[in-house]
Write a protein that holds these residues in place. Structure first.
Motif, PDB file in Angstrom:
ATOM      1  N   HIS A   5     -67.563 -42.394  31.741  1.00 48.60           N
ATOM      2  CA  HIS A   5     -68.622 -41.625  32.396  1.00 48.60           C
ATOM      3  C   HIS A   5     -68.557 -41.755  33.914  1.00 48.60           C
ATOM      4  CE1 HIS A   5     -70.451 -40.304  28.734  1.00 48.60           C
ATOM      5  NE2 HIS A   5     -70.425 -41.533  28.268  1.00 48.60           N
ATOM      6  N   THR A   6     -68.194 -42.919  34.406  1.00 48.21           N
ATOM      7  CA  THR A   6     -68.073 -43.113  35.847  1.00 48.21           C
ATOM      8  C   THR A   6     -66.992 -42.195  36.401  1.00 48.21           C
ATOM      9  OG1 THR A   6     -68.771 -45.406  35.618  1.00 48.21           O
ATOM     10  CG2 THR A   6     -67.645 -44.801  37.655  1.00 48.21           C
ATOM     11  N   ASP A   7     -65.841 -42.137  35.726  1.00 46.76           N
ATOM     12  CA  ASP A   7     -64.753 -41.270  36.173  1.00 46.76           C
ATOM     13  C   ASP A   7     -65.152 -39.800  36.073  1.00 46.76           C
ATOM     14  OD1 ASP A   7     -63.223 -43.513  36.654  1.00 46.76           O
ATOM     15  OD2 ASP A   7     -62.052 -43.337  34.818  1.00 46.76           O
ATOM     16  N   ALA A   8     -65.817 -39.427  35.009  1.00 47.90           N
ATOM     17  CA  ALA A   8     -66.265 -38.040  34.855  1.00 47.90           C
ATOM     18  C   ALA A   8     -67.248 -37.685  35.963  1.00 47.90           C
ATOM     19  CB  ALA A   8     -66.895 -37.829  33.476  1.00 47.90           C
ATOM     20  N   ASP A   9     -68.157 -38.593  36.250  1.00 44.44           N
ATOM     21  CA  ASP A   9     -69.126 -38.348  37.328  1.00 44.44           C
ATOM     22  C   ASP A   9     -68.421 -38.179  38.671  1.00 44.44           C
ATOM     23  OD1 ASP A   9     -71.207 -38.466  35.526  1.00 44.44           O
ATOM     24  OD2 ASP A   9     -71.738 -40.542  36.014  1.00 44.44           O
ATOM     25  N   ALA A  10     -67.367 -38.951  38.905  1.00 47.64           N
ATOM     26  CA  ALA A  10     -66.619 -38.827  40.156  1.00 47.64           C
ATOM     27  C   ALA A  10     -65.975 -37.449  40.251  1.00 47.64           C
ATOM     28  CB  ALA A  10     -65.563 -39.919  40.249  1.00 47.64           C
ATOM     29  N   PHE A  11     -65.398 -36.968  39.145  1.00 42.31           N
ATOM     30  CA  PHE A  11     -64.818 -35.622  39.150  1.00 42.31           C
ATOM     31  C   PHE A  11     -65.888 -34.561  39.389  1.00 42.31           C
ATOM     32  CE2 PHE A  11     -61.012 -37.331  36.856  1.00 42.31           C
ATOM     33  CZ  PHE A  11     -60.051 -36.836  37.725  1.00 42.31           C
ATOM     34  N   ALA A  27     -62.614 -26.765  42.417  1.00 44.50           N
ATOM     35  CA  ALA A  27     -63.856 -27.175  41.761  1.00 44.50           C
ATOM     36  C   ALA A  27     -63.702 -27.081  40.244  1.00 44.50           C
ATOM     37  CB  ALA A  27     -65.020 -26.309  42.245  1.00 44.50           C
ATOM     38  N   ILE A  28     -63.171 -25.962  39.783  1.00 44.14           N
ATOM     39  CA  ILE A  28     -62.964 -25.765  38.337  1.00 44.14           C
ATOM     40  C   ILE A  28     -62.036 -26.836  37.792  1.00 44.14           C
ATOM     41  CG2 ILE A  28     -61.888 -24.217  36.651  1.00 44.14           C
ATOM     42  CD1 ILE A  28     -63.093 -21.886  38.442  1.00 44.14           C
ATOM     43  N   MET A  29     -60.979 -27.154  38.536  1.00 44.43           N
ATOM     44  CA  MET A  29     -60.058 -28.194  38.099  1.00 44.43           C
ATOM     45  C   MET A  29     -60.781 -29.533  37.942  1.00 44.43           C
ATOM     46  SD  MET A  29     -56.690 -29.738  39.990  1.00 44.43           S
ATOM     47  CE  MET A  29     -57.742 -30.537  41.197  1.00 44.43           C
ATOM     48  N   PHE A  31     -64.052 -30.086  37.422  1.00 42.58           N
ATOM     49  CA  PHE A  31     -64.976 -30.047  36.299  1.00 42.58           C
ATOM     50  C   PHE A  31     -64.229 -30.096  34.965  1.00 42.58           C
ATOM     51  CE2 PHE A  31     -67.562 -27.549  39.533  1.00 42.58           C
ATOM     52  CZ  PHE A  31     -68.260 -28.680  39.956  1.00 42.58           C
ATOM     53  N   THR A  32     -63.068 -29.469  34.913  1.00 41.61           N
ATOM     54  CA  THR A  32     -62.248 -29.516  33.699  1.00 41.61           C
ATOM     55  C   THR A  32     -61.771 -30.947  33.436  1.00 41.61           C
ATOM     56  OG1 THR A  32     -61.578 -27.208  34.011  1.00 41.61           O
ATOM     57  CG2 THR A  32     -60.179 -28.582  32.595  1.00 41.61           C
ATOM     58  N   GLU A  33     -61.368 -31.644  34.486  1.00 38.26           N
ATOM     59  CA  GLU A  33     -60.955 -33.047  34.328  1.00 38.26           C
ATOM     60  C   GLU A  33     -62.131 -33.899  33.845  1.00 38.26           C
ATOM     61  OE1 GLU A  33     -57.857 -34.404  34.442  1.00 38.26           O
ATOM     62  OE2 GLU A  33     -57.247 -32.306  34.599  1.00 38.26           O
ATOM     63  N   ALA A  34     -63.321 -33.641  34.371  1.00 39.14           N
ATOM     64  CA  ALA A  34     -64.506 -34.369  33.914  1.00 39.14           C
ATOM     65  C   ALA A  34     -64.728 -34.144  32.430  1.00 39.14           C
ATOM     66  CB  ALA A  34     -65.730 -33.944  34.723  1.00 39.14           C
ATOM     67  N   LEU A  35     -64.530 -32.910  31.993  1.00 41.36           N
ATOM     68  CA  LEU A  35     -64.752 -32.584  30.577  1.00 41.36           C
ATOM     69  C   LEU A  35     -63.687 -33.197  29.676  1.00 41.36           C
ATOM     70  CD1 LEU A  35     -66.016 -28.965  31.060  1.00 41.36           C
ATOM     71  CD2 LEU A  35     -67.302 -30.877  30.054  1.00 41.36           C
ATOM     72  N   LYS A  36     -62.499 -33.417  30.186  1.00 43.37           N
ATOM     73  CA  LYS A  36     -61.484 -34.127  29.403  1.00 43.37           C
ATOM     74  C   LYS A  36     -61.925 -35.562  29.134  1.00 43.37           C
ATOM     75  CE  LYS A  36     -57.513 -31.476  31.049  1.00 43.37           C
ATOM     76  NZ  LYS A  36     -56.303 -31.526  31.907  1.00 43.37           N
ATOM     77  N   LEU A  37     -62.605 -36.158  30.116  1.00 50.81           N
ATOM     78  CA  LEU A  37     -63.068 -37.540  29.976  1.00 50.81           C
ATOM     79  C   LEU A  37     -64.391 -37.636  29.217  1.00 50.81           C
ATOM     80  CD1 LEU A  37     -62.302 -38.711  33.612  1.00 50.81           C
ATOM     81  CD2 LEU A  37     -61.048 -39.349  31.535  1.00 50.81           C
TER      82      LEU A  37
END
Length: 112
Positions: A5-11, A27-29, A31-37
């Motif tokens: 969650h910390t990494d997702a929040d950073a993205f 930005a989309i990239m 948010f997509t990385e956040a969603l992978k995590l």
């Protein structure tokens, strides 16, 4: 809090910064990385929807805002954003339903 969650929040934070500068592709990239995590992160879907919308891709925005409200049914902004995208497509019944729901959730939400 887990590292996931910390990494997702950073993205998400980075994505918001890109979006504020008008760099919607990056930005989309992010948010997509956040969603992978964190695949069930409503905030990431919400913000990616906003980036897609601002990039001119209303259909992708609707998909993401639909996921955002599925995960967080109290997200008045996602309902309102999706309503705008539906309005742009000429789907006034769905737009009105989303604006109405946004106002039910937040009667002071002027954008709805």
């Amino acid at each position: 809090m887990s590292t996931e969650h910390t990494d997702a929040d950073a993205f998400i934070k980075e994505g918001i910064l890109f979006a504020e500068r008008g760099d919607f592709d990056n930005a989309i990239m992010c948010f997509t990385e956040a969603l992978k995590l964190a695949p069930n992160n409503a905030e990431a879907y919400h913000n990616r929807g906003l980036a897609y919308y601002n990039k001119g891709d209303g259909d992708r925005a609707i998909e993401d805002w639909t996921q955002a409200v599925r995960l967080d049914p109290n997200d008045a902004e996602a309902y309102s954003g999706r309503g705008v995208a539906y309005k742009d497509k000429g789907d006034y019944d769905r737009a009105l339903a989303d604006f109405t729901q946004a106002l039910k959730l937040d009667p002071n939400y002027v954008a709805a």
